[in-house]
Write a protein that holds these residues in place. Sequence first.
Motif, PDB file in Angstrom:
ATOM      1  N   ARG A  98      27.183 -20.285  21.242  1.00 31.27           N
ATOM      2  CA  ARG A  98      27.806 -18.963  21.263  1.00 31.27           C
ATOM      3  C   ARG A  98      28.483 -18.630  19.951  1.00 31.27           C
TER       4      ARG A  98
ATOM      5  N   PHE B 241      38.900 -30.093  12.180  1.00 31.49           N
ATOM      6  CA  PHE B 241      37.678 -29.380  12.585  1.00 31.49           C
ATOM      7  C   PHE B 241      37.343 -29.718  14.034  1.00 31.49           C
TER       8      PHE B 241
ATOM      9  N   HIS C  99      37.744 -27.832  18.951  1.00 31.46           N
ATOM     10  CA  HIS C  99      37.109 -27.450  17.689  1.00 31.46           C
ATOM     11  C   HIS C  99      37.911 -26.306  17.085  1.00 31.46           C
TER      12      HIS C  99
ATOM     13  N   ASP D  38      29.411 -16.834   6.692  1.00 29.85           N
ATOM     14  CA  ASP D  38      28.315 -16.584   7.630  1.00 29.85           C
ATOM     15  C   ASP D  38      28.817 -16.656   9.066  1.00 29.85           C
ATOM     16  N   VAL D  39      28.702 -15.568   9.812  1.00 28.65           N
ATOM     17  CA  VAL D  39      29.104 -15.543  11.211  1.00 28.65           C
ATOM     18  C   VAL D  39      28.003 -14.899  12.038  1.00 28.65           C
ATOM     19  N   ARG D  40      27.488 -15.655  13.029  1.00 22.45           N
ATOM     20  CA  ARG D  40      26.508 -15.084  13.971  1.00 22.45           C
ATOM     21  C   ARG D  40      26.966 -15.433  15.375  1.00 22.45           C
ATOM     22  N   THR D  41      28.097 -14.890  15.782  1.00 27.60           N
ATOM     23  CA  THR D  41      28.684 -15.225  17.062  1.00 27.60           C
ATOM     24  C   THR D  41      28.221 -14.255  18.132  1.00 27.60           C
ATOM     25  N   THR D  42      27.642 -14.801  19.214  1.00 30.75           N
ATOM     26  CA  THR D  42      27.271 -13.935  20.340  1.00 30.75           C
ATOM     27  C   THR D  42      28.410 -13.874  21.359  1.00 30.75           C
ATOM     28  N   ALA D  43      29.382 -14.801  21.226  1.00 30.67           N
ATOM     29  CA  ALA D  43      30.506 -14.803  22.162  1.00 30.67           C
ATOM     30  C   ALA D  43      31.323 -13.521  21.984  1.00 30.67           C
ATOM     31  N   LYS D  44      31.877 -13.048  23.093  1.00 26.85           N
ATOM     32  CA  LYS D  44      32.697 -11.829  23.078  1.00 26.85           C
ATOM     33  C   LYS D  44      34.144 -12.192  23.401  1.00 26.85           C
TER      34      LYS D  44
ATOM     35  N   LEU E 125      34.839 -22.883   4.005  1.00 28.32           N
ATOM     36  CA  LEU E 125      33.678 -22.538   4.837  1.00 28.32           C
ATOM     37  C   LEU E 125      33.045 -21.232   4.363  1.00 28.32           C
ATOM     38  N   THR E 126      31.737 -21.112   4.636  1.00 28.67           N
ATOM     39  CA  THR E 126      31.036 -19.881   4.291  1.00 28.67           C
ATOM     40  C   THR E 126      31.503 -18.748   5.213  1.00 28.67           C
TER      41      THR E 126
ATOM     42  N   THR F 136      32.766 -33.307   2.269  1.00 31.74           N
ATOM     43  CA  THR F 136      33.221 -32.078   2.941  1.00 31.74           C
ATOM     44  C   THR F 136      33.954 -32.372   4.246  1.00 31.74           C
TER      45      THR F 136
ATOM     46  N   ARG G 169      37.652 -23.518  14.408  1.00 36.58           N
ATOM     47  CA  ARG G 169      36.503 -22.926  13.725  1.00 36.58           C
ATOM     48  C   ARG G 169      36.857 -22.043  12.543  1.00 36.58           C
TER      49      ARG G 169
ATOM     50  N   LEU H 273      28.068 -19.507  16.010  1.00 37.98           N
ATOM     51  CA  LEU H 273      27.555 -20.028  14.741  1.00 37.98           C
ATOM     52  C   LEU H 273      28.352 -19.345  13.643  1.00 37.98           C
TER      53      LEU H 273
ATOM     54  N   LEU I  14      36.518 -15.983  16.960  1.00 40.83           N
ATOM     55  CA  LEU I  14      36.701 -17.137  17.843  1.00 40.83           C
ATOM     56  C   LEU I  14      37.233 -18.278  16.980  1.00 40.83           C
TER      57      LEU I  14
END
Lengths: 289, 289
Positions: free
Chosen positions: A256, B69, B239, B132-138, B129-130, B96, B241, A258, B276
Amino acid sequence: MAQASSQVLPATIGDSEFDRDTAVTLREAGVYDAELSAGWTIIHAVNGGYLLALLGRALGDALPHPDPFTVSAHYLTPSVPGPAVIRTQVVRAGRTLSTGQASLFQYDESGAEVERIRVLASYGDLDALTDDVRTTAKPPAIPPLSHCIGATDAPDGSRPPIPGSSAITDRLMLKLDPTTLGWAVGAPSGKGEMRAWFGLADGRDADPFSLLLTVDALPPTSFELGLKGWTPTVELTTHIRCRPAPGPLRVSITTRNLAGGFLEEDAEVWDTADRLVAQSRQLARAPRG
Amino acid sequence: MAQASSQVLPATIGDSEFDRDTAVTLREAGVYDAELSAGWTIIHAVNGGYLLALLGRALGDALPHPDPFTVSAHYLTPSVPGPAVIRTQVVRAGRTLSTGQASLFQYDESGAEVERIRVLASYGDLDALTDDVRTTAKPPAIPPLSHCIGATDAPDGSRPPIPGSSAITDRLMLKLDPTTLGWAVGAPSGKGEMRAWFGLADGRDADPFSLLLTVDALPPTSFELGLKGWTPTVELTTHIRCRPAPGPLRVSITTRNLAGGFLEEDAEVWDTADRLVAQSRQLARAPRG
């Protein structure tokens, strides 16, 4: 199941390739020798779930309780096929739960020990649990096994595009839900989902130790997110919630979040009695792809 | 936030009650002295998230990387307010990520060390951290903060029915979603859900260490499942994030599998930037109730 469907009798718990390849030999109090089999490698790395099963069996011998309830593993360096030693410590021995620690080491050129993975785990007795069940979770929506797709019947007729993955593939009955297999034909769904029927190829039924393999045995959800390449596990924690019933397992893996070059993978494992037998979550590095 | 809304200036990261109560003092290489404050107790037990923050700060000092982390904690014996010692070990120092272990001990009548909690953790640098975020969580569906309910404005006008919980309650800005507060008025929803706005009462903003407190600071979901009493944590893995933005956090806790006398609690923590920032899962013993 592959062999079970042939003339060969299915293997049994305690007498199967998985049991032989996860055997540990007591060297001295708390210390176990093991041989990492080349049969459970993906690309060139030994599968993390297979390593977890080895550590789980060593702790099952070292602790007063037999079954892993919760196992937290932090992966340190890549394991390779060959000799290894597992050093365990009893952290606390309680009445219903005991906690232990285990580390798996291999050897560098000079013969010095290199730590591959360290585990903290709490063990109990699954057969002593109450029958009280109030689960709101539902089994994954996955087509019948006969409608799912394995390595030898990939949608384009080829092997799945995981170079060198055949070693572990030959030992698993892994049938993927076609709706989560777009990556195999170059059309990833973009959803962080992977679902499959899971068993051991020689027909050996599941037990708590094979469940430690099951939670890390599917292709990474990052494939369906359109990311190619390796997704190395940083940490993987697994809860074993009950002893699985015989027969194939249903596994769903979901991502969920990334973000920042990392992703979580949540796995659920359901047995033929529709019980949620294992839950796991791992933090992994996202492929650059 | 409570004080922030009064004439008092809000506390800041590094200068707040939370920072003072989670301070660790280097005794010798890898060994830290600490004092468990009575201010973070629920009933008579020191809150598990507060303990995690103490261990997290010790590891943040001992490891070459600053930010937790992934932190896996196994709870061994109940902690009590008073002196404690944290012993850390650097397991692996990478480029890292680095991995460490820490144990918190207290002292029995004879002065012997008794281990309370053991942690395996991998640390990194959240600022590296980069994007880049591809979160499908709402984010959790939770009413505005002003529509949620805190300890001093419980629906029946009383304090929430958690005897002795006032110590930690006074240090938290915890405003519960009324739809997950049925237990407080004797009408649990039967759903394993708990949602709340979370902050520190003195207005100190969140950071990775306070997030370790946040994931274990809400009332247990078992209350909404109609089970009264204590839900002791066996294992809790968190975790972190990303670094949280200033302002109150939204926390949702979900239980999907209550079975065999155990349950899992999944927590999500969202910041004011709709990111998140933390995910956690714990295995806990279900109350007998």
